[in-house]
Design a protein around this motif. Structure first.
Motif, PDB file in Angstrom:
ATOM      1  N   THR A 261       0.752   4.300  -2.669  1.00 14.97           N
ATOM      2  CA  THR A 261       0.316   5.623  -2.214  1.00 14.97           C
ATOM      3  C   THR A 261       1.421   6.666  -2.384  1.00 14.97           C
ATOM      4  OG1 THR A 261       0.889   5.089   0.065  1.00 14.97           O
ATOM      5  CG2 THR A 261      -1.413   4.786  -0.588  1.00 14.97           C
ATOM      6  N   GLN A 262       2.675   6.219  -2.383  1.00 15.50           N
ATOM      7  CA  GLN A 262       3.794   7.133  -2.599  1.00 15.50           C
ATOM      8  C   GLN A 262       4.301   7.063  -4.042  1.00 15.50           C
ATOM      9  OE1 GLN A 262       6.682   6.079   0.355  1.00 15.50           O
ATOM     10  NE2 GLN A 262       5.485   6.950   2.019  1.00 15.50           N
TER      11      GLN A 262
ATOM     12  N   GLU B 152       0.827  -1.205   0.000  1.00 11.45           N
ATOM     13  CA  GLU B 152       0.000   0.000   0.000  1.00 11.45           C
ATOM     14  C   GLU B 152       0.863   1.257   0.000  1.00 11.45           C
ATOM     15  OE1 GLU B 152      -3.372   2.099   2.779  1.00 11.45           O
ATOM     16  OE2 GLU B 152      -3.219  -0.091   2.789  1.00 11.45           O
ATOM     17  N   THR B 153       1.935   1.249   0.767  1.00  8.79           N
ATOM     18  CA  THR B 153       2.845   2.395   0.806  1.00  8.79           C
ATOM     19  C   THR B 153       3.483   2.635  -0.548  1.00  8.79           C
ATOM     20  OG1 THR B 153       3.300   2.002   3.139  1.00  8.79           O
ATOM     21  CG2 THR B 153       4.894   3.345   1.933  1.00  8.79           C
TER      22      THR B 153
END
Length: 71
Positions: free
Chosen positions: A48-49, A44-45
């Protein structure tokens, strides 16, 4: 617009394959996750980044392929 036909198996020419290779290098390679929740958070990181990775991805996701001509 010109259509470019790809060979049946050409992961180096397929842009999504390049993205997945980059993803695996950043999230999976030489990494240990103690549990699934930690792994899920890393995935997810990564997405999202995504905006912070644009410079790296510009060099990977382009249509400048080396063309080899047969003799």
């Amino acid at each position: 617009m010109d259509l470019i036909y790809l060979p049946p198996y050409s992961p180096n020419l397929n842009l999504i394959e390049r993205l997945w290779r980059y993803f695996k290098k950043q999230v999976l390679k030489n990494k240990y996750y103690a549990d699934y929740a930690t792994f899920e958070q890393a995935v997810e990181t990564f997405f999202t980044q995504f905006e912070s990775r644009i410079e790296d991805l510009k060099s990977l996701l382009n249509f400048k392929f080396g063309i080899i001509k047969a003799n």
